[in-house]
Design a protein around this motif. Structure first.
Motif, mmCIF file in Angstrom:
data_model
loop_
_atom_site.group_PDB
_atom_site.id
_atom_site.type_symbol
_atom_site.label_atom_id
_atom_site.label_comp_id
_atom_site.label_asym_id
_atom_site.label_seq_id
_atom_site.Cartn_x
_atom_site.Cartn_y
_atom_site.Cartn_z
ATOM 1 N N ALA A 53 0.845 -1.207 0.000
ATOM 2 C CA ALA A 53 0.000 0.000 0.000
ATOM 3 C C ALA A 53 0.874 1.249 0.000
ATOM 4 C CB ALA A 53 -0.930 -0.002 1.208
ATOM 5 N N CYS A 54 1.992 1.203 0.715
ATOM 6 C CA CYS A 54 2.888 2.351 0.795
ATOM 7 C C CYS A 54 3.538 2.666 -0.555
ATOM 8 C CB CYS A 54 3.946 2.131 1.870
ATOM 9 S SG CYS A 54 4.972 0.668 1.639
ATOM 10 N N ARG A 55 3.573 1.716 -1.447
ATOM 11 C CA ARG A 55 4.152 1.940 -2.770
ATOM 12 C C ARG A 55 3.190 2.673 -3.701
ATOM 13 N NH1 ARG A 55 7.779 1.524 -0.105
ATOM 14 N NH2 ARG A 55 9.479 0.064 -0.212
ATOM 15 N N PHE A 56 1.962 2.838 -3.242
ATOM 16 C CA PHE A 56 0.951 3.542 -4.024
ATOM 17 C C PHE A 56 0.512 4.825 -3.318
ATOM 18 C CE2 PHE A 56 0.755 -0.910 -5.239
ATOM 19 C CZ PHE A 56 0.892 -0.809 -6.621
ATOM 20 N N GLY A 57 1.423 5.381 -2.497
ATOM 21 C CA GLY A 57 1.169 6.654 -1.849
ATOM 22 C C GLY A 57 0.244 6.603 -0.653
ATOM 23 N N LYS A 58 -0.078 5.423 -0.185
ATOM 24 C CA LYS A 58 -0.974 5.283 0.963
ATOM 25 C C LYS A 58 -0.145 5.051 2.226
ATOM 26 C CE LYS A 58 -4.515 3.242 -1.942
ATOM 27 N NZ LYS A 58 -5.287 2.040 -2.253
ATOM 28 N N PRO A 59 -0.676 5.460 3.375
ATOM 29 C CA PRO A 59 0.044 5.153 4.621
ATOM 30 C C PRO A 59 -0.011 3.646 4.894
ATOM 31 C CG PRO A 59 -2.077 6.166 5.093
ATOM 32 C CD PRO A 59 -1.909 6.214 3.604
ATOM 33 N N CYS A 60 0.908 3.198 5.712
ATOM 34 C CA CYS A 60 0.924 1.785 6.100
ATOM 35 C C CYS A 60 -0.430 1.408 6.693
ATOM 36 C CB CYS A 60 2.036 1.549 7.119
ATOM 37 S SG CYS A 60 2.170 -0.165 7.655
ATOM 38 N N ILE A 61 -0.942 0.255 6.285
ATOM 39 C CA ILE A 61 -2.278 -0.160 6.735
ATOM 40 C C ILE A 61 -2.279 -0.742 8.140
ATOM 41 C CG2 ILE A 61 -3.004 -0.590 4.357
ATOM 42 C CD1 ILE A 61 -2.894 -3.650 5.133
ATOM 43 N N GLN A 62 -1.099 -1.042 8.672
ATOM 44 C CA GLN A 62 -1.029 -1.604 10.017
ATOM 45 C C GLN A 62 -1.491 -0.561 11.034
ATOM 46 O OE1 GLN A 62 -0.576 -4.724 10.429
ATOM 47 N NE2 GLN A 62 1.433 -5.444 9.826
ATOM 48 N N LYS A 63 -2.319 -0.977 11.948
ATOM 49 C CA LYS A 63 -2.808 -0.086 13.005
ATOM 50 C C LYS A 63 -2.056 -0.415 14.293
ATOM 51 C CE LYS A 63 -5.991 1.390 10.192
ATOM 52 N NZ LYS A 63 -5.469 2.276 9.172
ATOM 53 N N ASP A 64 -0.970 0.302 14.525
ATOM 54 C CA ASP A 64 -0.149 0.036 15.704
ATOM 55 C C ASP A 64 0.653 1.279 16.058
ATOM 56 O OD1 ASP A 64 1.914 0.129 13.855
ATOM 57 O OD2 ASP A 64 2.351 -2.006 13.915
ATOM 58 N N ASP A 65 1.616 1.118 16.946
ATOM 59 C CA ASP A 65 2.376 2.253 17.473
ATOM 60 C C ASP A 65 3.515 2.721 16.569
ATOM 61 O OD1 ASP A 65 0.877 2.464 19.884
ATOM 62 O OD2 ASP A 65 1.967 0.752 20.704
ATOM 63 N N PHE A 66 3.776 2.010 15.488
ATOM 64 C CA PHE A 66 4.890 2.412 14.620
ATOM 65 C C PHE A 66 4.663 3.809 14.034
ATOM 66 C CE2 PHE A 66 7.359 2.608 10.671
ATOM 67 C CZ PHE A 66 8.621 2.298 11.161
ATOM 68 N N HIS A 67 3.415 4.126 13.728
ATOM 69 C CA HIS A 67 3.116 5.420 13.100
ATOM 70 C C HIS A 67 3.606 6.599 13.948
ATOM 71 C CE1 HIS A 67 0.808 3.591 9.865
ATOM 72 N NE2 HIS A 67 0.321 2.768 10.784
ATOM 73 N N GLU A 68 3.487 6.493 15.272
ATOM 74 C CA GLU A 68 3.953 7.586 16.140
ATOM 75 C C GLU A 68 5.472 7.640 16.218
ATOM 76 O OE1 GLU A 68 3.970 5.891 20.679
ATOM 77 O OE2 GLU A 68 2.007 6.146 19.734
ATOM 78 N N MET A 69 6.133 6.561 15.803
ATOM 79 C CA MET A 69 7.596 6.519 15.841
ATOM 80 C C MET A 69 8.229 7.107 14.585
ATOM 81 S SD MET A 69 8.174 2.720 17.365
ATOM 82 C CE MET A 69 7.099 2.091 18.648
ATOM 83 N N ILE A 70 7.485 7.200 13.502
ATOM 84 C CA ILE A 70 8.048 7.662 12.228
ATOM 85 C C ILE A 70 8.694 9.039 12.349
ATOM 86 C CG2 ILE A 70 7.505 8.312 9.836
ATOM 87 C CD1 ILE A 70 5.469 5.971 9.822
ATOM 88 N N PRO A 71 8.045 10.039 12.953
ATOM 89 C CA PRO A 71 8.734 11.339 13.083
ATOM 90 C C PRO A 71 10.016 11.252 13.917
ATOM 91 C CG PRO A 71 6.381 11.569 13.542
ATOM 92 C CD PRO A 71 6.666 10.099 13.443
ATOM 93 N N LYS A 72 10.034 10.381 14.901
ATOM 94 C CA LYS A 72 11.222 10.212 15.742
ATOM 95 C C LYS A 72 12.367 9.581 14.940
ATOM 96 C CE LYS A 72 8.102 9.474 19.557
ATOM 97 N NZ LYS A 72 8.244 9.962 20.880
ATOM 98 N N ILE A 73 12.012 8.609 14.102
ATOM 99 C CA ILE A 73 13.011 7.971 13.228
ATOM 100 C C ILE A 73 13.601 9.004 12.281
ATOM 101 C CG2 ILE A 73 13.300 6.315 11.341
ATOM 102 C CD1 ILE A 73 11.069 4.621 12.780
ATOM 103 N N LYS A 74 12.729 9.792 11.668
ATOM 104 C CA LYS A 74 13.186 10.779 10.690
ATOM 105 C C LYS A 74 14.011 11.890 11.329
ATOM 106 C CE LYS A 74 9.719 9.894 7.170
ATOM 107 N NZ LYS A 74 8.605 10.442 6.348
ATOM 108 N N ALA A 75 13.716 12.234 12.580
ATOM 109 C CA ALA A 75 14.438 13.307 13.267
ATOM 110 C C ALA A 75 15.779 12.859 13.837
ATOM 111 C CB ALA A 75 13.574 13.885 14.392
ATOM 112 N N ALA A 76 15.969 11.567 14.001
ATOM 113 C CA ALA A 76 17.182 11.050 14.647
ATOM 114 C C ALA A 76 18.402 11.162 13.739
ATOM 115 C CB ALA A 76 16.970 9.595 15.049
#
Length: 194
Positions: A53-76
């Motif tokens: 799904a992410c290859r077609f411009g959609k956010p990851c379909i998984q509903k979990d805590d990873f989404h809140e970690m993405i900005p932290k990953i990118k900022a590190a």
């Protein structure tokens, strides 16, 4: 000063891996770095489903805590991967976390290794604990780290601390009886020294 994200895949709240990571963090903070710790014991991160799904411009379909970690990953500036050795490699918690990097990759017109994607450029380090301390104990986990994190994703390796001999797998944490906590502190403190 660097922005450091320490991601811990251990299964015990005050186990060997958590203690090793905390010592590393103390050293990094002593050197003036900003450090955030994420324990995957307290977060739900599911492995990649390969749905693309992410290859077609959609956010990851998984509903979990990873989404809140993405900005932290990118900022590190540096991501530290910390895990006990499970069946000669990282824990499933940390493996799932790494798999989900797939959803933050971007298309690459000239991909190395024939891959589709490019990842944010980061530094990385590996902290591993193990009951065993044989000459081959860390062969598979270091190979996984070097290939997946360094060669494939493209992070810049800042080093590994392989902490073997930390006690029986069914007993209490015994890393305090080794030199590994001191080594982790010094590793964190000296990481970016010129």
């Amino acid at each position: 000063m660097k922005n450091i994200l320490v991601v811990i895949g251990g299964g015990r709240a005050n186990g060997n891996t958590m203690q090793l990571a905390d010592s590393f963090i103390a050293g990094a903070k002593e050197a003036g770095h900003q450090v955030e710790k994420i324990s995957l014991l307290k977060k739900e991160v599911k492995g990649c489903l390969g749905c693309n799904a992410c290859r077609f411009g959609k956010p990851c379909i998984q509903k979990d805590d990873f989404h809140e970690m993405i900005p932290k990953i990118k900022a590190a500036d540096l991501i530290v991967f910390a895990s006990p050795l499970y069946f000669w490699t990282i824990s499933y918690r940390l493996k799932a976390f790494i798999e989900r990097f797939y959803c933050i990759a971007e298309e690459d017109d000239n991909p190395p290794y024939g891959r589709y994607e490019k990842y944010p450029v980061k530094d990385s380090a590996l902290l591993i604990t193990s009951a065993d301390d044989l000459f081959w104990t860390f062969e598979q986990v270091t190979s996984y780290y070097k290939f997946t994190i360094v060669n494939y994703i493209g992070f810049h390796d800042k080093g590994m601390l392989l902490a073997g001999g930390c006690g029986d797998t069914n007993g209490k944490a015994r890393i305090g009886e080794t030199e590994h906590l001191k080594e982790a502190y010094e590793f964190g403190k000296s990481l970016y020294n010129a």
